[in-house]
Write a protein that holds these residues in place. Structure first.
Motif, PDB file in Angstrom:
ATOM      1  N   GLY A   1      36.221  43.086  31.432  1.00 59.72           N
ATOM      2  CA  GLY A   1      36.290  42.101  32.430  1.00 59.72           C
ATOM      3  C   GLY A   1      36.568  40.844  31.955  1.00 59.72           C
ATOM      4  N   GLY A   2      36.024  40.296  30.556  1.00 62.36           N
ATOM      5  CA  GLY A   2      36.345  39.343  30.005  1.00 62.36           C
ATOM      6  C   GLY A   2      37.780  39.262  29.493  1.00 62.36           C
ATOM      7  N   TYR A   3      38.283  40.340  28.942  1.00 56.31           N
ATOM      8  CA  TYR A   3      39.612  40.256  28.457  1.00 56.31           C
ATOM      9  C   TYR A   3      40.600  40.283  29.623  1.00 56.31           C
ATOM     10  CZ  TYR A   3      38.367  41.209  23.852  1.00 56.31           C
ATOM     11  OH  TYR A   3      37.813  41.245  22.307  1.00 56.31           O
ATOM     12  N   VAL A   4      40.668  41.076  30.844  1.00 56.66           N
ATOM     13  CA  VAL A   4      41.268  40.912  31.779  1.00 56.66           C
ATOM     14  C   VAL A   4      41.300  39.685  32.359  1.00 56.66           C
ATOM     15  CG1 VAL A   4      42.007  41.966  34.151  1.00 56.66           C
ATOM     16  CG2 VAL A   4      41.037  43.499  32.338  1.00 56.66           C
ATOM     17  N   GLY A   5      40.007  38.907  32.287  1.00 61.09           N
ATOM     18  CA  GLY A   5      39.890  37.616  32.808  1.00 61.09           C
ATOM     19  C   GLY A   5      40.777  36.678  31.984  1.00 61.09           C
TER      20      GLY A   5
ATOM     21  N   LEU B   1      43.788  37.425  30.661  1.00 60.65           N
ATOM     22  CA  LEU B   1      45.012  37.540  31.048  1.00 60.65           C
ATOM     23  C   LEU B   1      45.333  37.120  32.681  1.00 60.65           C
ATOM     24  CD1 LEU B   1      45.412  41.673  30.134  1.00 60.65           C
ATOM     25  CD2 LEU B   1      46.278  39.349  28.915  1.00 60.65           C
ATOM     26  N   THR B   2      44.115  37.106  33.285  1.00 56.41           N
ATOM     27  CA  THR B   2      44.253  36.377  34.474  1.00 56.41           C
ATOM     28  C   THR B   2      44.385  35.032  34.396  1.00 56.41           C
ATOM     29  OG1 THR B   2      42.902  37.997  35.404  1.00 56.41           O
ATOM     30  CG2 THR B   2      42.961  35.887  36.667  1.00 56.41           C
TER      31      THR B   2
ATOM     32  N   GLY C   1      35.607  40.459  44.321  1.00 52.05           N
ATOM     33  CA  GLY C   1      36.835  41.540  44.313  1.00 52.05           C
ATOM     34  C   GLY C   1      37.370  41.885  45.455  1.00 52.05           C
ATOM     35  N   ILE C   2      36.396  42.280  46.494  1.00 53.11           N
ATOM     36  CA  ILE C   2      37.338  42.818  47.821  1.00 53.11           C
ATOM     37  C   ILE C   2      37.921  41.634  48.315  1.00 53.11           C
ATOM     38  CG2 ILE C   2      36.406  43.307  50.133  1.00 53.11           C
ATOM     39  CD1 ILE C   2      33.835  44.715  48.582  1.00 53.11           C
ATOM     40  N   PHE C   3      37.388  40.277  48.357  1.00 53.85           N
ATOM     41  CA  PHE C   3      38.324  39.432  48.834  1.00 53.85           C
ATOM     42  C   PHE C   3      39.593  39.108  48.106  1.00 53.85           C
ATOM     43  CE2 PHE C   3      39.338  34.783  48.182  1.00 53.85           C
ATOM     44  CZ  PHE C   3      39.403  34.341  49.784  1.00 53.85           C
TER      45      PHE C   3
ATOM     46  N   LEU D   1      52.305  34.698  41.258  1.00 49.13           N
ATOM     47  CA  LEU D   1      50.868  34.949  42.226  1.00 49.13           C
ATOM     48  C   LEU D   1      50.424  36.370  42.225  1.00 49.13           C
ATOM     49  CD1 LEU D   1      51.380  32.561  45.101  1.00 49.13           C
ATOM     50  CD2 LEU D   1      49.886  32.401  43.397  1.00 49.13           C
ATOM     51  N   PHE D   2      51.663  37.518  42.328  1.00 50.38           N
ATOM     52  CA  PHE D   2      51.288  38.850  42.477  1.00 50.38           C
ATOM     53  C   PHE D   2      50.334  39.269  41.359  1.00 50.38           C
ATOM     54  CE2 PHE D   2      52.147  43.068  41.517  1.00 50.38           C
ATOM     55  CZ  PHE D   2      51.913  43.607  42.553  1.00 50.38           C
ATOM     56  N   VAL D   3      50.997  38.880  40.140  1.00 49.01           N
ATOM     57  CA  VAL D   3      50.039  39.398  39.094  1.00 49.01           C
ATOM     58  C   VAL D   3      48.660  38.489  38.653  1.00 49.01           C
ATOM     59  CG1 VAL D   3      50.044  39.247  36.338  1.00 49.01           C
ATOM     60  CG2 VAL D   3      52.195  39.972  37.603  1.00 49.01           C
ATOM     61  N   THR D   4      48.712  37.300  39.141  1.00 48.55           N
ATOM     62  CA  THR D   4      47.470  36.596  38.941  1.00 48.55           C
ATOM     63  C   THR D   4      46.227  37.454  39.744  1.00 48.55           C
ATOM     64  OG1 THR D   4      48.715  34.529  38.357  1.00 48.55           O
ATOM     65  CG2 THR D   4      46.315  34.264  39.392  1.00 48.55           C
ATOM     66  N   PHE D   5      46.695  37.570  41.119  1.00 46.47           N
ATOM     67  CA  PHE D   5      45.809  38.066  42.022  1.00 46.47           C
ATOM     68  C   PHE D   5      45.407  39.588  41.850  1.00 46.47           C
ATOM     69  CE2 PHE D   5      46.439  34.248  44.044  1.00 46.47           C
ATOM     70  CZ  PHE D   5      45.159  34.048  44.961  1.00 46.47           C
ATOM     71  N   LEU D   6      46.278  40.321  41.104  1.00 48.13           N
ATOM     72  CA  LEU D   6      46.210  41.632  40.610  1.00 48.13           C
ATOM     73  C   LEU D   6      45.127  41.704  39.692  1.00 48.13           C
ATOM     74  CD1 LEU D   6      46.683  44.636  40.489  1.00 48.13           C
ATOM     75  CD2 LEU D   6      48.732  44.120  38.838  1.00 48.13           C
ATOM     76  N   LEU D   7      45.468  40.964  38.620  1.00 50.93           N
ATOM     77  CA  LEU D   7      44.573  40.868  37.368  1.00 50.93           C
ATOM     78  C   LEU D   7      43.169  40.323  37.912  1.00 50.93           C
ATOM     79  CD1 LEU D   7      46.947  39.600  34.981  1.00 50.93           C
ATOM     80  CD2 LEU D   7      45.906  41.624  34.936  1.00 50.93           C
ATOM     81  N   LEU D   8      43.093  39.328  38.896  1.00 50.61           N
ATOM     82  CA  LEU D   8      41.716  38.751  39.331  1.00 50.61           C
ATOM     83  C   LEU D   8      40.990  39.633  39.850  1.00 50.61           C
ATOM     84  CD1 LEU D   8      39.924  36.448  39.551  1.00 50.61           C
ATOM     85  CD2 LEU D   8      41.213  35.448  41.403  1.00 50.61           C
TER      86      LEU D   8
END
Length: 187
Positions: free
Chosen positions: A151-155, A157-158, A105-107, A122-129
């Protein structure tokens, strides 16, 4: 080196990441019973792992440091997940897995900063990830089903954001158009 056109490896890397993330996230969200979660292992080894490692190497060859770092790191993540799930590393605790997820998550948060001038996909993908990693990490460390499900639901969306980003590029290229990815906040 020739000037011949080469394929863009990003859609392969994004698709491998998206499909594997989608399948695992449905289990993390509690949508499917965790008894069938082993189905993600082959995906983790080959499509999420190997395909992203290959995309990373191809991004390196093209001189794209961001793409190389992202795809190679997440490809290695999926290989770690595959081997850990098989028990190759012995007794791994939920707290240990949670720590690894928080570290990813930090990375990912730092990589997200690198998307501020890229494109909205890419912005949204990395934000959600990065949000996904922190929720799953906290869920593992605190033994919280609610955080893991979140985390699964946000995953999910990611995965959708990553797939859109990768496949919009493929479809746009095949139609001879620019991909509809939008401008990132600082573009």
């Amino acid at each position: 080196m020739s000037n011949e056109k080469r394929a863009n490896p990003a859609p392969l890397g994004l698709s491998g990441f998206a499909l594997t993330t989608l399948v695992l996230s449905t289990f993390n969200a509690g949508i499917l019973s965790s008894q069938g979660a082993g189905v993600v292992l082959g995906l983790a080894a080959f499509y999420g792992g190997l395909a992203q490692l290959l995309a990373g190497v191809l991004e390196w060859r093209a001189g794209n440091t961001f793409g190389y770092t992202a795809f190679f790191t997440y490809g290695a993540f999926w290989e770690w997940y595959f081997l850990t799930a098989l028990g190759i590393f012995g007794g791994v605790t939920a707290q240990g897995v949670g720590l690894v997820l928080i570290a990813f998550g930090i990375f990912t948060f730092v990589m997200w900063i690198g998307t501020f001038k890229a494109n909205m996909g890419l912005f949204v993908t990395f934000l959600l990830l990065w949000i996904t990693f922190f929720l799953l990490g906290a869920g593992a460390i605190l033994n919280s089903v609610a955080l893991t499900h979140a985390g699964g639901y946000v995953g999910i969306l990611t995965a959708i954001a990553a797939w859109y980003t990768g496949l919009a590029t493929v479809v746009a290229e095949s139609l001879g158009k620019n991909p509809p990815l939008g401008k990132a906040p600082l573009s």
